[in-house]
Design an enzyme around this catalytic site. Sequence first.
Site, short mmCIF file in Angstrom:
data_model
loop_
_atom_site.label_atom_id
_atom_site.label_comp_id
_atom_site.label_asym_id
_atom_site.label_seq_id
_atom_site.Cartn_x
_atom_site.Cartn_y
_atom_site.Cartn_z
N HIS A 61 4.31 5.60 21.34
CA HIS A 61 3.01 5.02 21.68
C HIS A 61 2.86 4.54 23.12
O HIS A 61 1.81 4.01 23.50
CB HIS A 61 2.64 3.87 20.74
CG HIS A 61 2.75 4.22 19.30
ND1 HIS A 61 2.31 5.43 18.79
CD2 HIS A 61 3.27 3.53 18.24
CE1 HIS A 61 2.54 5.46 17.48
NE2 HIS A 61 3.12 4.33 17.13
N GLU A 121 0.82 -1.21 0.00
CA GLU A 121 0.00 0.00 0.00
C GLU A 121 0.86 1.26 0.00
O GLU A 121 1.94 1.28 0.58
CB GLU A 121 -0.89 0.03 1.24
CG GLU A 121 -1.83 -1.15 1.36
CD GLU A 121 -2.56 -1.16 2.69
OE1 GLU A 121 -3.46 -1.99 2.85
OE2 GLU A 121 -2.22 -0.35 3.58
N CYS A 154 -2.36 1.71 7.95
CA CYS A 154 -1.40 0.81 7.34
C CYS A 154 -1.90 -0.64 7.34
O CYS A 154 -2.24 -1.19 8.39
CB CYS A 154 -0.07 0.86 8.10
SG CYS A 154 0.75 2.44 8.00
N CYS A 203 4.55 -7.20 8.29
CA CYS A 203 5.48 -6.72 9.31
C CYS A 203 5.67 -7.81 10.37
O CYS A 203 4.72 -8.51 10.73
CB CYS A 203 4.95 -5.44 9.97
SG CYS A 203 6.11 -4.70 11.16
N CYS A 243 -1.86 -2.47 15.09
CA CYS A 243 -1.57 -2.22 13.68
C CYS A 243 -2.06 -3.36 12.79
O CYS A 243 -1.89 -4.54 13.12
CB CYS A 243 -0.07 -2.01 13.50
SG CYS A 243 0.39 -1.61 11.80
N CYS A 257 3.21 8.44 1.58
CA CYS A 257 3.61 7.50 2.62
C CYS A 257 3.82 6.14 1.96
O CYS A 257 2.87 5.55 1.43
CB CYS A 257 2.53 7.43 3.70
SG CYS A 257 2.85 6.24 5.01
N CYS A 264 3.15 -4.96 16.48
CA CYS A 264 2.50 -3.92 17.29
C CYS A 264 1.01 -4.24 17.38
O CYS A 264 0.37 -4.49 16.36
CB CYS A 264 2.74 -2.55 16.66
SG CYS A 264 4.47 -2.05 16.62
N GLY A 272 5.20 -2.20 7.18
CA GLY A 272 6.52 -2.70 7.51
C GLY A 272 7.32 -1.77 8.41
O GLY A 272 6.95 -0.63 8.66
N ASN A 308 -6.92 4.69 14.75
CA ASN A 308 -7.73 4.46 13.55
C ASN A 308 -8.24 3.02 13.62
O ASN A 308 -7.47 2.08 13.49
CB ASN A 308 -6.89 4.68 12.29
CG ASN A 308 -7.74 4.89 11.06
OD1 ASN A 308 -8.93 4.61 11.05
ND2 ASN A 308 -7.11 5.40 10.00
#
Length: 368
Positions: free
Chosen positions: A240, A96, A357, A124, A131, A117, A128, A183, A314
């Site tokens: 975070h 993406e 992401c 990944c 994500c 971006c 996390c 990633g 998000n």
Amino acid sequence: MKFRPQKPSILDESAETLTAFLKAEKIPAFRGKQILEWAYKKGVPDFAEMSNLPLTMRESLGEKFAGNPVTPVLWKRSGDDTHKLLSRLEDGALVETVLIQAPMVGVGQEKSRATVCVSSQVGCAYGCKFCASGLAGFKRNLTRGEILGQFFRVGERKDESDTPSAVREDHVPFDNIVFMGMGEPMANFDAVAGAIESLHSDWGFRFGARRITVSTSGLVPEIRKLADLGIPIRLAVSLHGATDEVRSRIMPINRRYPIAELLEAVRYFRERHNRMVTLEFILIEDVNDSLEQAIALSGIAKELHAHVNCIPYNTVEGLEWKRPNLRRQEKFAKILRENGVSVTLRREKGHDISAACGQLRLQHETAA
């Protein structure tokens, strides 16, 4: 396993490696400059279209090198003018790229600042907890050419219908670059560093270093390597969590590189580049949005002289987390400001096109 394309892309080459190849093929060195001008100045990485090269040379080089290895699959455009591109690579993997537009401060509404971006990996491996990129696991690193190919595809789409960038006047119609897509960029250091070289070099895009930002979840040795790269780009750290207890809960990387060790590397980067570092802080309800976290984050940001981006979570389908309500978001940011911290409270962009992401890729693979 390392991915090996059938043919390397011309975008995988630097001026140095291309010169060496042409020398071995007994092709005059000036042809290298012509090839790079076609690829980066004109935005044409396809040898068949390089009209000032002899036909036999174009055919020969076309047999050895591919053009852009990134093939668009799906474009989405949100109501807030965020664009998202889903692309397929040679092995069928999906990545993406997001183009985010925002009005430029002090400039008429017809002008906007465009930030692209890009992704650096397929999936990944760092897990996390908030994500979508890692939900389907890690597949592989992108090549240098696959990273750069995303910029060309975004440029093609932007040129079709959108107002040209206020800063750029060529085929690169965006003003800022962030390695914040799918990633962990630092886990694919060589390809990312190579892409940055192509973006910044006089023979490449000639993109200003201060307009390039690399984001990391906190790979300490690679932050130091990036500091020593010699190109004064910007660094964004996905923090975070302002304490080890909170950060380890949502970011497994913190168990390998706890906050104290991470901040030492960030200080090293800042000292080498004399640039303000950005701390990214996704606000998650009842996880890291407390008064105590705001105060701890204030201390970290002041000590580093860092800017803080507060980003309301998000929502990702399949994950348990929620965003705090608007009042709590604003209270968190207010505490930072009252403690003398430069802070931006981001507003959600691209929710209607799954701009977080990995979301669009995950949806596409699930539906396939």
